[in-house]
Design an enzyme around this catalytic site. Structure first.
Site, mmCIF file in Angstrom:
data_model
loop_
_atom_site.group_PDB
_atom_site.id
_atom_site.type_symbol
_atom_site.label_atom_id
_atom_site.label_comp_id
_atom_site.label_asym_id
_atom_site.label_seq_id
_atom_site.Cartn_x
_atom_site.Cartn_y
_atom_site.Cartn_z
ATOM 1 N N ASP A 1 0.948 -1.220 -0.101
ATOM 2 C CA ASP A 1 0.002 0.062 -0.079
ATOM 3 C C ASP A 1 0.771 1.194 0.031
ATOM 4 O O ASP A 1 2.402 1.163 0.020
ATOM 5 C CB ASP A 1 -0.934 0.204 0.979
ATOM 6 C CG ASP A 1 -0.342 -0.330 2.464
ATOM 7 O OD1 ASP A 1 0.892 -0.389 2.560
ATOM 8 O OD2 ASP A 1 -1.104 -0.557 3.692
ATOM 9 N N ASN B 1 -8.891 -0.605 12.569
ATOM 10 C CA ASN B 1 -10.477 -0.944 12.276
ATOM 11 C C ASN B 1 -10.545 -2.326 11.340
ATOM 12 O O ASN B 1 -11.489 -2.614 10.807
ATOM 13 C CB ASN B 1 -10.851 0.182 11.481
ATOM 14 C CG ASN B 1 -10.136 0.466 10.090
ATOM 15 O OD1 ASN B 1 -8.935 -0.264 9.901
ATOM 16 N ND2 ASN B 1 -10.400 1.408 9.444
ATOM 17 N N HIS C 1 -8.525 -2.983 8.866
ATOM 18 C CA HIS C 1 -7.991 -3.162 7.479
ATOM 19 C C HIS C 1 -6.940 -3.894 7.373
ATOM 20 O O HIS C 1 -6.159 -4.137 7.928
ATOM 21 C CB HIS C 1 -7.932 -1.722 6.858
ATOM 22 C CG HIS C 1 -6.824 -0.766 7.365
ATOM 23 N ND1 HIS C 1 -6.823 0.553 7.426
ATOM 24 C CD2 HIS C 1 -5.542 -1.203 7.967
ATOM 25 C CE1 HIS C 1 -5.453 0.680 8.101
ATOM 26 N NE2 HIS C 1 -4.752 -0.288 8.355
ATOM 27 N N GLU D 1 -10.100 -0.686 3.515
ATOM 28 C CA GLU D 1 -10.962 -0.312 4.710
ATOM 29 C C GLU D 1 -12.263 -0.797 4.591
ATOM 30 O O GLU D 1 -12.746 -1.242 3.388
ATOM 31 C CB GLU D 1 -10.968 1.350 4.464
ATOM 32 C CG GLU D 1 -9.804 2.212 4.320
ATOM 33 C CD GLU D 1 -9.458 2.490 5.629
ATOM 34 O OE1 GLU D 1 -9.079 1.455 6.434
ATOM 35 O OE2 GLU D 1 -8.704 3.578 6.075
HETATM 36 C C1 GLP Z 1 -1.461 0.835 8.386
HETATM 37 C C2 GLP Z 1 -1.115 0.173 7.064
HETATM 38 C C3 GLP Z 1 -1.007 -1.347 7.304
HETATM 39 C C4 GLP Z 1 -0.425 -1.779 8.518
HETATM 40 C C5 GLP Z 1 -1.466 -1.505 9.408
HETATM 41 C C6 GLP Z 1 -1.007 -1.948 10.983
HETATM 42 O O1 GLP Z 1 -2.469 1.858 8.494
HETATM 43 N N1 GLP Z 1 -1.684 0.631 6.067
HETATM 44 O O2 GLP Z 1 -0.344 -1.881 6.001
HETATM 45 O O3 GLP Z 1 -0.244 -3.332 8.518
HETATM 46 O O4 GLP Z 1 -1.701 -0.031 9.500
HETATM 47 O O5 GLP Z 1 0.067 -1.213 11.376
HETATM 48 P P1 GLP Z 1 1.030 -1.344 12.691
HETATM 49 O O6 GLP Z 1 1.632 -2.616 12.183
HETATM 50 O O7 GLP Z 1 1.984 -0.265 12.912
HETATM 51 O O8 GLP Z 1 0.129 -1.602 13.705
#
Ligand code: GLP
Length: 251
Positions: free
Chosen positions: A67, A136, A138, A143
């Site tokens: 992403d 959330n 995702h 989303e």
């Molecule tokens: C972000 C990214 C995701 C990531 C997620 C969790 O929004 N778009 O690709 O996996 O949140 O992040 P974290 O591992 O810092 O909790």
């Protein structure tokens, strides 16, 4: 869906590295979908350390970006491509020609998303998808509500995602409001998916993902519709979910 529940984030990093390394040992040229976010950083550091000791060979790996924020050049300090390079591509010594960037700064980002997905398919699909869990639910930037057949595309970020990404970049006002994400249909076709989840702040959403209804409202719950998903969680995230009682609808 298989669950690996370990004591802490360090153990999670080692277990997730083991899962990836087993696939790569069998197929050195594996295509890997690479998440950023904080959770997989220890896993990537563990793999880099194994490589340094000659125990992990990433020289033929193909890295695909999961992403990206819309409109950012690769040199922007907030670019997820930059984060992927610093944390995964460079420490593992993956050749530049094996790295696929999701071009957030393309003049025609819709077409770039379609081309990115075609390139994944032309390369034979994803062998291992490394995914974190958004607060959330995702996956990447899929989303809620999410559909299983969503393509690689441009999305509007929810206020919750903007808020949760703020700390990476010094505040929510630094976070672009739109993003590109590999779609659910690519993710759900990965031959192995590793969902890494760490910390008590993920406990409620992890419970909804693995033991609540399978629903577009929790994109990660859609992983239960396919085989070959491994959830690697630490105890803080797992809480007291019973190991055996998650309704596994996807084998
Ligand atoms: C972000 C990214 C995701 C990531 C997620 C969790 O929004 N778009 O690709 O996996 O949140 O992040 P974290 O591992 O810092 O909790």
């Amino acid at each position: 869906m298989r669950f690996v529940v370990v004591d802490d984030h360090d153990a999670l990093s080692r277990s997730a590295a083991d899962e990836l390394a087993a696939v790569v040992a069998a197929k050195l040229s594996s295509s890997v979908l690479v998440a950023t976010g904080n959770t997989p950083m220890g896993m990537y550091a563990e793999l880099a350390e194994r490589r340094r000791r000659g125990r992990f060979d990433a020289s033929q790996l193909r890295a695909w970006q999961l992403d990206e924020y819309l409109g950012l050049a690769p040199g922007d300090r907030r670019s997820l491509y930059g984060w992927m390079r610093r944390s995964f591509v460079e420490p593992l010594g993956i050749p530049d020609g094996n790295v696929a960037r999701l071009p957030g700064d393309s003049a025609d980002p819709e077409a770039a998303c379609a081309a990115f997905e075609r390139a994944i398919l032309a390369a034979g699909g994803i062998d291992v998808a490394i995914l974190g869990l958004g607060p959330n639910g995702h996956l990447g930037f899929n989303e809620p509500p999410a559909t299983t057949d969503s393509p690689t595309r441009i999305v509007d970020l929810t206020p919750e995602s903007v808020a949760s990404n703020g700390p990476y970049w010094g505040g929510a006002d630094q976070v672009p409001r739109r993003a590109l994400t590999v779609g659910m249909r690519v993710i759900l076709n990965a031959r192995l998916t590793l969902l890494v989840v760490s910390g008590a702040h993920k406990r409620d959403i992890l419970a909804r993902a693995v033991a609540g209804p399978i629903s577009p409202d929790v994109p990660a719950s859609l992983l239960r519709t396919v085989p070959n998903v491994v959830v690697v969680a630490d105890r803080a995230a797992w809480g007291d979910l019973p190991m055996g009682s998650a309704p596994v609808d996807g084998r």
